[in-house]
Motif scaffolding. Structure first.
Motif, PDB file in Angstrom:
ATOM      1  N   ARG A 124      -3.272   4.604  -4.764  1.00 22.86           N
ATOM      2  CA  ARG A 124      -3.609   5.824  -4.020  1.00 22.86           C
ATOM      3  C   ARG A 124      -3.675   5.548  -2.522  1.00 22.86           C
ATOM      4  O   ARG A 124      -3.269   6.384  -1.717  1.00 22.86           O
ATOM      5  CB  ARG A 124      -4.923   6.410  -4.534  1.00 22.86           C
ATOM      6  CG  ARG A 124      -4.755   7.053  -5.910  1.00 22.86           C
ATOM      7  CD  ARG A 124      -5.991   7.791  -6.290  1.00 22.86           C
ATOM      8  NE  ARG A 124      -7.117   6.864  -6.330  1.00 22.86           N
ATOM      9  CZ  ARG A 124      -7.930   6.712  -7.364  1.00 22.86           C
ATOM     10  NH1 ARG A 124      -7.776   7.442  -8.429  1.00 22.86           N
ATOM     11  NH2 ARG A 124      -8.911   5.851  -7.320  1.00 22.86           N
ATOM     12  N   ALA A 125      -4.200   4.375  -2.135  1.00 20.02           N
ATOM     13  CA  ALA A 125      -4.271   4.032  -0.711  1.00 20.02           C
ATOM     14  C   ALA A 125      -2.872   3.932  -0.105  1.00 20.02           C
ATOM     15  O   ALA A 125      -2.619   4.453   0.983  1.00 20.02           O
ATOM     16  CB  ALA A 125      -5.032   2.720  -0.523  1.00 20.02           C
ATOM     17  N   VAL A 126      -1.959   3.275  -0.801  1.00 21.69           N
ATOM     18  CA  VAL A 126      -0.580   3.147  -0.309  1.00 21.69           C
ATOM     19  C   VAL A 126       0.085   4.517  -0.267  1.00 21.69           C
ATOM     20  O   VAL A 126       0.799   4.847   0.687  1.00 21.69           O
ATOM     21  CB  VAL A 126       0.225   2.156  -1.188  1.00 21.69           C
ATOM     22  CG1 VAL A 126       1.701   2.184  -0.841  1.00 21.69           C
ATOM     23  CG2 VAL A 126      -0.330   0.748  -1.060  1.00 21.69           C
ATOM     24  N   GLU A 127      -0.174   5.331  -1.278  1.00 21.74           N
ATOM     25  CA  GLU A 127       0.401   6.668  -1.325  1.00 21.74           C
ATOM     26  C   GLU A 127      -0.106   7.525  -0.157  1.00 21.74           C
ATOM     27  O   GLU A 127       0.681   8.204   0.507  1.00 21.74           O
ATOM     28  CB  GLU A 127       0.039   7.317  -2.658  1.00 21.74           C
ATOM     29  CG  GLU A 127       0.770   8.584  -2.967  1.00 21.74           C
ATOM     30  CD  GLU A 127       0.454   9.063  -4.375  1.00 21.74           C
ATOM     31  OE1 GLU A 127       1.410   9.436  -5.070  1.00 21.74           O
ATOM     32  OE2 GLU A 127      -0.733   9.068  -4.772  1.00 21.74           O
ATOM     33  N   GLU A 128      -1.403   7.466   0.114  1.00 26.08           N
ATOM     34  CA  GLU A 128      -1.973   8.218   1.237  1.00 26.08           C
ATOM     35  C   GLU A 128      -1.396   7.740   2.564  1.00 26.08           C
ATOM     36  O   GLU A 128      -1.080   8.536   3.443  1.00 26.08           O
ATOM     37  CB  GLU A 128      -3.498   8.078   1.257  1.00 26.08           C
ATOM     38  CG  GLU A 128      -4.191   8.805   0.136  1.00 26.08           C
ATOM     39  CD  GLU A 128      -5.655   8.427   0.006  1.00 26.08           C
ATOM     40  OE1 GLU A 128      -6.193   7.743   0.915  1.00 26.08           O
ATOM     41  OE2 GLU A 128      -6.266   8.801  -1.008  1.00 26.08           O
ATOM     42  N   PHE A 129      -1.239   6.430   2.700  1.00 31.02           N
ATOM     43  CA  PHE A 129      -0.677   5.859   3.921  1.00 31.02           C
ATOM     44  C   PHE A 129       0.764   6.328   4.116  1.00 31.02           C
ATOM     45  O   PHE A 129       1.148   6.741   5.199  1.00 31.02           O
ATOM     46  CB  PHE A 129      -0.735   4.334   3.878  1.00 31.02           C
ATOM     47  CG  PHE A 129      -0.128   3.671   5.076  1.00 31.02           C
ATOM     48  CD1 PHE A 129      -0.817   3.608   6.275  1.00 31.02           C
ATOM     49  CD2 PHE A 129       1.142   3.111   5.012  1.00 31.02           C
ATOM     50  CE1 PHE A 129      -0.256   2.990   7.381  1.00 31.02           C
ATOM     51  CE2 PHE A 129       1.705   2.499   6.116  1.00 31.02           C
ATOM     52  CZ  PHE A 129       1.007   2.438   7.307  1.00 31.02           C
ATOM     53  N   SER A 130       1.548   6.295   3.045  1.00 31.30           N
ATOM     54  CA  SER A 130       2.947   6.714   3.185  1.00 31.30           C
ATOM     55  C   SER A 130       3.039   8.218   3.440  1.00 31.30           C
ATOM     56  O   SER A 130       3.908   8.669   4.180  1.00 31.30           O
ATOM     57  CB  SER A 130       3.761   6.324   1.954  1.00 31.30           C
ATOM     58  OG  SER A 130       3.292   6.976   0.815  1.00 31.30           O
ATOM     59  N   ASP A 131       2.132   9.000   2.851  1.00 39.48           N
ATOM     60  CA  ASP A 131       2.107  10.438   3.145  1.00 39.48           C
ATOM     61  C   ASP A 131       1.749  10.680   4.602  1.00 39.48           C
ATOM     62  O   ASP A 131       2.350  11.517   5.264  1.00 39.48           O
ATOM     63  CB  ASP A 131       1.099  11.171   2.248  1.00 39.48           C
ATOM     64  CG  ASP A 131       1.598  11.286   0.810  1.00 39.48           C
ATOM     65  OD1 ASP A 131       2.817  11.068   0.581  1.00 39.48           O
ATOM     66  OD2 ASP A 131       0.779  11.581  -0.068  1.00 39.48           O
ATOM     67  N   LEU A 191      -4.712  -0.657   5.661  1.00 36.78           N
ATOM     68  CA  LEU A 191      -3.769   0.413   5.985  1.00 36.78           C
ATOM     69  C   LEU A 191      -4.317   1.341   7.069  1.00 36.78           C
ATOM     70  O   LEU A 191      -3.546   1.852   7.888  1.00 36.78           O
ATOM     71  CB  LEU A 191      -3.413   1.198   4.726  1.00 36.78           C
ATOM     72  CG  LEU A 191      -2.582   0.424   3.692  1.00 36.78           C
ATOM     73  CD1 LEU A 191      -2.405   1.233   2.425  1.00 36.78           C
ATOM     74  CD2 LEU A 191      -1.245   0.000   4.263  1.00 36.78           C
ATOM     75  N   LEU A 192      -5.625   1.542   7.093  1.00 32.60           N
ATOM     76  CA  LEU A 192      -6.220   2.352   8.167  1.00 32.60           C
ATOM     77  C   LEU A 192      -6.012   1.694   9.525  1.00 32.60           C
ATOM     78  O   LEU A 192      -5.736   2.375  10.518  1.00 32.60           O
ATOM     79  CB  LEU A 192      -7.709   2.589   7.903  1.00 32.60           C
ATOM     80  CG  LEU A 192      -8.025   3.645   6.862  1.00 32.60           C
ATOM     81  CD1 LEU A 192      -9.515   3.668   6.559  1.00 32.60           C
ATOM     82  CD2 LEU A 192      -7.556   5.015   7.312  1.00 32.60           C
ATOM     83  N   LYS A 193      -6.136   0.371   9.574  1.00 32.18           N
ATOM     84  CA  LYS A 193      -5.894  -0.352  10.831  1.00 32.18           C
ATOM     85  C   LYS A 193      -4.445  -0.162  11.284  1.00 32.18           C
ATOM     86  O   LYS A 193      -4.184   0.043  12.474  1.00 32.18           O
ATOM     87  CB  LYS A 193      -6.217  -1.836  10.669  1.00 32.18           C
ATOM     88  CG  LYS A 193      -7.654  -2.102  10.332  1.00 32.18           C
ATOM     89  CD  LYS A 193      -8.269  -2.970  11.359  1.00 32.18           C
ATOM     90  CE  LYS A 193      -9.684  -3.294  10.951  1.00 32.18           C
ATOM     91  NZ  LYS A 193     -10.666  -2.663  11.790  1.00 32.18           N
ATOM     92  N   PHE A 194      -3.508  -0.234  10.356  1.00 32.80           N
ATOM     93  CA  PHE A 194      -2.102  -0.026  10.708  1.00 32.80           C
ATOM     94  C   PHE A 194      -1.854   1.413  11.131  1.00 32.80           C
ATOM     95  O   PHE A 194      -1.062   1.672  12.049  1.00 32.80           O
ATOM     96  CB  PHE A 194      -1.187  -0.422   9.548  1.00 32.80           C
ATOM     97  CG  PHE A 194      -0.958  -1.898   9.458  1.00 32.80           C
ATOM     98  CD1 PHE A 194      -0.110  -2.535  10.335  1.00 32.80           C
ATOM     99  CD2 PHE A 194      -1.610  -2.649   8.495  1.00 32.80           C
ATOM    100  CE1 PHE A 194       0.093  -3.904  10.270  1.00 32.80           C
ATOM    101  CE2 PHE A 194      -1.412  -4.014   8.417  1.00 32.80           C
ATOM    102  CZ  PHE A 194      -0.570  -4.647   9.296  1.00 32.80           C
ATOM    103  N   GLN A 195      -2.521   2.353  10.490  1.00 33.06           N
ATOM    104  CA  GLN A 195      -2.378   3.761  10.861  1.00 33.06           C
ATOM    105  C   GLN A 195      -2.882   3.989  12.288  1.00 33.06           C
ATOM    106  O   GLN A 195      -2.257   4.691  13.080  1.00 33.06           O
ATOM    107  CB  GLN A 195      -3.126   4.663   9.870  1.00 33.06           C
ATOM    108  CG  GLN A 195      -2.863   6.135  10.061  1.00 33.06           C
ATOM    109  CD  GLN A 195      -1.403   6.505   9.841  1.00 33.06           C
ATOM    110  OE1 GLN A 195      -0.721   5.917   8.998  1.00 33.06           O
ATOM    111  NE2 GLN A 195      -0.911   7.451  10.599  1.00 33.06           N
TER     112      GLN A 195
END
Length: 143
Positions: free
Chosen positions: A128-135, A73-77
């Protein structure tokens, strides 16, 4: 035969068989058809242990950047921040669930919400990782 007369006869037969065998741990109202024998319980546990052992091996030959949901998710961010147009054109928000599905499923193999000491979904690292990414996505969209 599922006639009303047949059902009580079956219960009576099972009750008499339990009384003759000396089984005292049956609770009235519970179906003995649904009770597992010790052999069935043991076979189930062995099968479950084999599945869990196999699941641990699934990603053992994968580079850590590609089997850790937070890193993915960090790579996508980063992609979204550096190249927002191509990120949007690639419909990433539609692709992420399919991409993360196998990774999440592996982590949920051993999860059983019926156990007394189960971990809540909201407490799992992938959640939590998905939640942080969506936030983070919502914050960047509002900018």
């Amino acid at each position: 035969d599922n006639s009303p007369e047949f059902i009580p006869k079956c219960r009576t037969c099972r009750r008499q068989a339990r009384e003759q065998s000396g089984e005292g741990d049956h609770h009235e109202g519970l179906s003995s058809d649904e009770e597992l024998t010790p052999t069935e319980v043991e076979n189930f546990q062995k099968s479950k242990d084999n599945v869990l052992e196999d699941s641990r091996k699934i990603f053992e030959d994968v580079h850590a950047d590609f089997c850790d949901i937070r890193k993915i998710l960090l790579k996508f961010q980063e992609w979204k921040e550096k190249f927002p147009d191509s990120y949007c054109d690639a419909y990433i928000s539609f692709c992420l669930p399919k991409l993360l599905n196998p990774l999440i499923r592996v982590q949920l193999i051993s999860w059983n919400p019926l156990e007394q000491n189960f971990t809540e979904l909201e407490e799992m690292t992938w959640f939590r990782a998905v939640e942080e990414f969506s936030d983070a996505e919502n914050v960047s969209e509002s900018k």
